[in-house]
Design a protein around this motif. Structure first.
Motif, PDB file in Angstrom:
ATOM      1  N   THR A 249      30.781  -4.605 -33.683  1.00  0.00           N
ATOM      2  CA  THR A 249      32.111  -5.031 -33.247  1.00  0.00           C
ATOM      3  C   THR A 249      32.704  -6.017 -34.243  1.00  0.00           C
ATOM      4  OG1 THR A 249      31.353  -6.969 -32.005  1.00  0.00           O
ATOM      5  CG2 THR A 249      31.353  -4.861 -30.828  1.00  0.00           C
ATOM      6  N   VAL A 250      34.002  -6.211 -34.134  1.00  0.00           N
ATOM      7  CA  VAL A 250      34.698  -7.173 -34.990  1.00  0.00           C
ATOM      8  C   VAL A 250      34.219  -8.590 -34.690  1.00  0.00           C
ATOM      9  CG1 VAL A 250      36.955  -8.185 -35.489  1.00  0.00           C
ATOM     10  CG2 VAL A 250      36.723  -5.695 -35.304  1.00  0.00           C
ATOM     11  N   ARG A 251      34.028  -8.912 -33.411  1.00  0.00           N
ATOM     12  CA  ARG A 251      33.544 -10.251 -33.058  1.00  0.00           C
ATOM     13  C   ARG A 251      32.186 -10.522 -33.702  1.00  0.00           C
ATOM     14  NH1 ARG A 251      35.113 -14.024 -29.657  1.00  0.00           N
ATOM     15  NH2 ARG A 251      36.704 -12.592 -28.841  1.00  0.00           N
ATOM     16  N   ASP A 252      31.310  -9.537 -33.678  1.00  0.00           N
ATOM     17  CA  ASP A 252      30.003  -9.701 -34.312  1.00  0.00           C
ATOM     18  C   ASP A 252      30.139  -9.931 -35.814  1.00  0.00           C
ATOM     19  OD1 ASP A 252      28.937  -9.277 -31.834  1.00  0.00           O
ATOM     20  OD2 ASP A 252      27.875  -7.429 -32.339  1.00  0.00           O
ATOM     21  N   ALA A 253      31.089  -9.236 -36.449  1.00  0.00           N
ATOM     22  CA  ALA A 253      31.314  -9.430 -37.883  1.00  0.00           C
ATOM     23  C   ALA A 253      31.763 -10.858 -38.168  1.00  0.00           C
ATOM     24  CB  ALA A 253      32.357  -8.432 -38.394  1.00  0.00           C
ATOM     25  N   ALA A 254      32.599 -11.412 -37.293  1.00  0.00           N
ATOM     26  CA  ALA A 254      33.056 -12.791 -37.447  1.00  0.00           C
ATOM     27  C   ALA A 254      31.889 -13.764 -37.317  1.00  0.00           C
ATOM     28  CB  ALA A 254      34.136 -13.103 -36.406  1.00  0.00           C
ATOM     29  N   ILE A 255      31.026 -13.517 -36.338  1.00  0.00           N
ATOM     30  CA  ILE A 255      29.872 -14.400 -36.127  1.00  0.00           C
ATOM     31  C   ILE A 255      28.934 -14.348 -37.329  1.00  0.00           C
ATOM     32  CG2 ILE A 255      27.790 -14.732 -34.739  1.00  0.00           C
ATOM     33  CD1 ILE A 255      29.423 -13.677 -32.318  1.00  0.00           C
ATOM     34  N   MET A 256      28.648 -13.136 -37.793  1.00  0.00           N
ATOM     35  CA  MET A 256      27.682 -12.970 -38.878  1.00  0.00           C
ATOM     36  C   MET A 256      28.237 -13.482 -40.204  1.00  0.00           C
ATOM     37  SD  MET A 256      25.349  -9.637 -39.553  1.00  0.00           S
ATOM     38  CE  MET A 256      24.096  -9.626 -40.850  1.00  0.00           C
ATOM     39  N   LEU A 257      29.526 -13.266 -40.448  1.00  0.00           N
ATOM     40  CA  LEU A 257      30.121 -13.784 -41.689  1.00  0.00           C
ATOM     41  C   LEU A 257      30.043 -15.307 -41.717  1.00  0.00           C
ATOM     42  CD1 LEU A 257      31.652 -13.406 -44.349  1.00  0.00           C
ATOM     43  CD2 LEU A 257      33.788 -13.513 -43.033  1.00  0.00           C
ATOM     44  N   GLY A 258      30.260 -15.931 -40.568  1.00  0.00           N
ATOM     45  CA  GLY A 258      30.179 -17.391 -40.513  1.00  0.00           C
ATOM     46  C   GLY A 258      28.828 -17.923 -40.930  1.00  0.00           C
ATOM     47  N   ALA A 259      27.769 -17.151 -40.647  1.00  0.00           N
ATOM     48  CA  ALA A 259      26.415 -17.560 -41.036  1.00  0.00           C
ATOM     49  C   ALA A 259      26.132 -17.233 -42.497  1.00  0.00           C
ATOM     50  CB  ALA A 259      25.386 -16.891 -40.139  1.00  0.00           C
ATOM     51  N   MET A 260      26.669 -16.119 -43.002  1.00  0.00           N
ATOM     52  CA  MET A 260      26.375 -15.682 -44.371  1.00  0.00           C
ATOM     53  C   MET A 260      27.133 -16.478 -45.424  1.00  0.00           C
ATOM     54  SD  MET A 260      26.441 -11.534 -43.772  1.00  0.00           S
ATOM     55  CE  MET A 260      26.238 -11.134 -45.520  1.00  0.00           C
ATOM     56  N   ALA A 261      28.365 -16.849 -45.133  1.00  0.00           N
ATOM     57  CA  ALA A 261      29.245 -17.459 -46.132  1.00  0.00           C
ATOM     58  C   ALA A 261      28.894 -18.912 -46.381  1.00  0.00           C
ATOM     59  CB  ALA A 261      30.696 -17.346 -45.678  1.00  0.00           C
ATOM     60  N   SER A 262      29.087 -19.337 -47.625  1.00  0.00           N
ATOM     61  CA  SER A 262      28.861 -20.741 -47.979  1.00  0.00           C
ATOM     62  C   SER A 262      29.397 -20.983 -49.379  1.00  0.00           C
ATOM     63  CB  SER A 262      27.364 -21.085 -47.937  1.00  0.00           C
ATOM     64  OG  SER A 262      26.654 -20.338 -48.922  1.00  0.00           O
ATOM     65  N   VAL A 263      29.606 -22.245 -49.683  1.00  0.00           N
ATOM     66  CA  VAL A 263      29.893 -22.648 -51.064  1.00  0.00           C
ATOM     67  C   VAL A 263      28.537 -22.870 -51.731  1.00  0.00           C
ATOM     68  CG1 VAL A 263      31.006 -24.360 -52.530  1.00  0.00           C
ATOM     69  CG2 VAL A 263      32.034 -23.755 -50.327  1.00  0.00           C
ATOM     70  N   ASP A 264      28.311 -22.195 -52.863  1.00  0.00           N
ATOM     71  CA  ASP A 264      26.984 -22.198 -53.463  1.00  0.00           C
ATOM     72  C   ASP A 264      27.034 -22.611 -54.932  1.00  0.00           C
ATOM     73  OD1 ASP A 264      24.360 -21.837 -54.117  1.00  0.00           O
ATOM     74  OD2 ASP A 264      24.381 -19.655 -53.970  1.00  0.00           O
ATOM     75  N   PRO A 265      26.513 -23.779 -55.278  1.00  0.00           N
ATOM     76  CA  PRO A 265      26.509 -24.210 -56.682  1.00  0.00           C
ATOM     77  C   PRO A 265      25.651 -23.326 -57.585  1.00  0.00           C
ATOM     78  CG  PRO A 265      25.206 -25.712 -55.322  1.00  0.00           C
ATOM     79  CD  PRO A 265      25.920 -24.796 -54.393  1.00  0.00           C
ATOM     80  N   GLN A 266      24.755 -22.510 -56.993  1.00  0.00           N
ATOM     81  CA  GLN A 266      23.923 -21.624 -57.800  1.00  0.00           C
ATOM     82  C   GLN A 266      24.679 -20.379 -58.266  1.00  0.00           C
ATOM     83  OE1 GLN A 266      19.428 -21.865 -56.517  1.00  0.00           O
ATOM     84  NE2 GLN A 266      20.670 -21.577 -54.684  1.00  0.00           N
ATOM     85  N   ASP A 267      25.851 -20.137 -57.679  1.00  0.00           N
ATOM     86  CA  ASP A 267      26.678 -18.993 -58.056  1.00  0.00           C
ATOM     87  C   ASP A 267      27.962 -19.528 -58.674  1.00  0.00           C
ATOM     88  OD1 ASP A 267      28.287 -16.768 -58.269  1.00  0.00           O
ATOM     89  OD2 ASP A 267      28.247 -16.235 -56.151  1.00  0.00           O
ATOM     90  N   SER A 268      28.141 -19.302 -59.963  1.00  0.00           N
ATOM     91  CA  SER A 268      29.306 -19.851 -60.666  1.00  0.00           C
ATOM     92  C   SER A 268      30.615 -19.247 -60.180  1.00  0.00           C
ATOM     93  CB  SER A 268      29.168 -19.626 -62.176  1.00  0.00           C
ATOM     94  OG  SER A 268      29.154 -18.242 -62.474  1.00  0.00           O
ATOM     95  N   THR A 269      30.552 -18.097 -59.480  1.00  0.00           N
ATOM     96  CA  THR A 269      31.779 -17.473 -58.969  1.00  0.00           C
ATOM     97  C   THR A 269      32.018 -17.812 -57.498  1.00  0.00           C
ATOM     98  OG1 THR A 269      30.622 -15.418 -58.373  1.00  0.00           O
ATOM     99  CG2 THR A 269      31.544 -15.552 -60.591  1.00  0.00           C
ATOM    100  N   SER A 270      31.161 -18.637 -56.919  1.00  0.00           N
ATOM    101  CA  SER A 270      31.352 -19.044 -55.528  1.00  0.00           C
ATOM    102  C   SER A 270      32.587 -19.939 -55.431  1.00  0.00           C
ATOM    103  CB  SER A 270      30.116 -19.796 -55.028  1.00  0.00           C
ATOM    104  OG  SER A 270      30.327 -20.298 -53.727  1.00  0.00           O
ATOM    105  N   ALA A 271      33.457 -19.629 -54.482  1.00  0.00           N
ATOM    106  CA  ALA A 271      34.702 -20.386 -54.327  1.00  0.00           C
ATOM    107  C   ALA A 271      34.469 -21.625 -53.467  1.00  0.00           C
ATOM    108  CB  ALA A 271      35.765 -19.504 -53.692  1.00  0.00           C
ATOM    109  N   ASP A 272      35.025 -22.724 -53.896  1.00  0.00           N
ATOM    110  CA  ASP A 272      34.897 -23.984 -53.160  1.00  0.00           C
ATOM    111  C   ASP A 272      35.947 -24.023 -52.057  1.00  0.00           C
ATOM    112  OD1 ASP A 272      34.236 -26.465 -52.298  1.00  0.00           O
ATOM    113  OD2 ASP A 272      34.910 -27.534 -54.090  1.00  0.00           O
ATOM    114  N   VAL A 273      35.746 -23.173 -51.059  1.00  0.00           N
ATOM    115  CA  VAL A 273      36.658 -23.052 -49.926  1.00  0.00           C
ATOM    116  C   VAL A 273      35.835 -23.226 -48.658  1.00  0.00           C
ATOM    117  CG1 VAL A 273      38.305 -21.566 -48.720  1.00  0.00           C
ATOM    118  CG2 VAL A 273      38.116 -21.437 -51.215  1.00  0.00           C
TER     119      VAL A 273
END
Length: 494
Positions: free
Chosen positions: A222-246
């Motif tokens: 479901t879309v709600r599940d995608a929202a929940i899971m994205l919230g856990a997966m996403a982060s600002v990561d200094p180990q990835d030079s293309t990670s956005a500081d958002v």
């Protein structure tokens, strides 16, 4: 009564919080289902001991009152994500025996949130493919079957992830999307697939295909599940030079279903010649659903769309040929058996010839060719210029007040395995005709199951959003999901 493995992430979270269900019970239900689903070939590295250990820890965390929305939720991990101590091969023979001693940022984020790992999922080798037939593990199979009973492709490259979610083997799965590899399998299996904005989810520890295009995202029911899971997966990561500081918002809290006043664009260039009537009708129906929900439907033009596919199949193989140069049989993975007198050059040649499958070899050769001295400007530089024009098309639409763009996800429903002729790879590449544009532009996109074709197979529609506005995009997708009311499941045959 259906088993707990059929719950959505949101339903399972609520049941776990109330004490109606334990993470161990939920995990065992998924493991039992996986054990009986060998015919789908979705899971390729099982981790039952790790799963039960993580489930016990999740139950303790829930009892302590320190749970997140993903605590105790069993998920599958696409084989392109490195997981410490677990084979991570990207479905390629050349990485046979590789067990990383580090964790990808995405999986670490999920484990930190309390998610439970069930195992690694099948995929096309190095994420190169649209049918999940280019895999050292053998092909994954769609839980849906055609009217004639033939086995269908689950799509690619995240075919194992899509099949596992559609067959209720796990509550959610990770995928990666370089040209449509989350959204196309989602459309083929009647699931939801979200490709976030480039830089929203870290690529660190994800085995690379094309570094400027790859992006990880969730695959759910479901879309709600995608929202929940994205919230856990996403982060600002200094180990990835293309990670956005958002900052990462609470995506679920943004789901209201209210899209009144939103302007949804319908790009005329996506009405391609030969589009099946089922898909054209569904697209029109989707636009009507969004209009009925209060959105304004606007005809728009994305004039450089017709150049997207050729530009993508120059840029992606070029980056692949560079990224895959590191696999040489020296430091890790497979090494070919050598004959007496063979030197280092022969070792490289034999290892790479035996380790890479035909599709990966094809793309490495294309990429090496377009990067060669005589053709760099004619192909690669020209493709980069086209990419900039495609991004400008979307920028113009957004400047004109377009909040999202509605298109079909795929040019067809799922088709039988074995029917995509390997002697004509362009036929397979055309599967990406509706999806590659937003990868080139770095934009977020989501596929939502909306209906079925004349054979009863699921069809999806795609919404393309503004950069880093996944919350807004998910809310529009929720409105579409609610209007469509797609709840059909494949008949169990496996």
């Amino acid at each position: 009564m259906s088993g707990p493995n059929r719950l959505t992430i949101a339903q399972a979270r609520d049941a776990l919080a109330k004490g109606d269900l334990s993470a161990v019970e939920l995990t065992d239900a998924c493991l039992d289902e996986i054990a009986g689903a060998g015919a789908l070939n979705a899971f390729v590295h099982d981790t039952p001991d790790m799963a039960r250990q993580m489930a016990r820890a999740a139950d303790a965390r829930i009892r302590s009152g320190d749970a997140t929305a993903m605590t105790g939720i069993p998920v599958g991990i696409k084989d392109v994500f490195c997981v410490r101590g677990v084979p991570s091969q990207a479905a390629s023979r050349i990485l046979e025996g590789f067990t990383p001693e580090y964790e990808s940022t995405v999986t670490q984020n999920l484990w930190d949130a309390g998610a439970v790992m069930l195992g690694k999922l099948n995929m096309d080798e190095f994420a190169m493919g649209s049918t999940n037939e280019a895999s050292c593990y053998g092909r994954a199979v769609n839980p849906w079957k055609g009217a004639d009973g033939r086995e269908l492709t689950p799509g690619g490259s995240s075919g194992g992830s899509a099949a596992a979610v559609a067959a209720d083997l796990c509550l959610g799965a990770t995928g990666t999307d370089t040209g449509g590899s989350i959204r196309q399998p989602a459309a083929f299996t009647g699931t939801v697939g979200l490709r976030p904005t480039y830089g929203r989810v870290s690529r660190w520890g994800v085995i690379a295909y094309a570094s400027s295009l790859d992006q990880a995202g969730p695959m759910t029911r479901t879309v709600r599940d995608a929202a929940i899971m994205l919230g856990a997966m996403a982060s600002v990561d200094p180990q990835d030079s293309t990670s956005a500081d958002v900052p990462v918002p609470d995506y679920e809290s943004l789901l209201t279903g209210d899209i009144r006043g939103k302007r949804i664009g319908i790009p005329r260039e996506y009405r391609i010649e030969g589009m099946p009537d089922d898909i054209a009708a569904l697209w029109d129906k989707g636009a009507e659903m969004l209009r009925d929900a209060g959105a304004e439907i606007v005809d728009i033009s994305l004039p450089h769309t017709k150049y997207a596919l050729p530009a993508y199949y120059v840029i992606a193989p070029a980056e692949a040929s560079s990224n895959l140069a590191r696999y040489d049989g020296v430091r890790y993975g497979r090494r070919a058996r050598l004959e007496q007198g063979d030197g280092i050059v022969e070792m490289y040649e034999k290892t790479r010839a035996q380790g890479f499958g035909p599709e990966v070899q094809r793309r490495i050769m294309i990429g090496t060719y377009v990067l060669s001295a005589g053709f760099y400007d004619a192909y690669y530089n020209r493709a980069r210029k086209v990419r900039a024009l495609i991004r400008r098309d979307f920028d113009t639409a957004h400047a004109d007040g377009i909040d999202a763009i509605l298109t079909p996800t795929t040019p067809s429903a799922a088709f039988p395995l074995g029917t995509m002729d390997q002697s004509d790879p362009v036929a397979m590449y055309l599967q990406d005709v509706f999806t590659v544009t937003l990868n080139l532009a770095g934009l977020p996109g989501i596929s939502v199951p909306v209906g079925q074709d004349s054979q009863g197979l699921p069809l999806g529609l795609q919404l393309i959003g503004r950069p880093f506005q996944e919350g807004d995009l998910l809310n529009q997708a929720l409105a579409l999901e609610q209007a469509a009311g797609f709840v059909v499941k494949p008949d169990r045959w496996w």
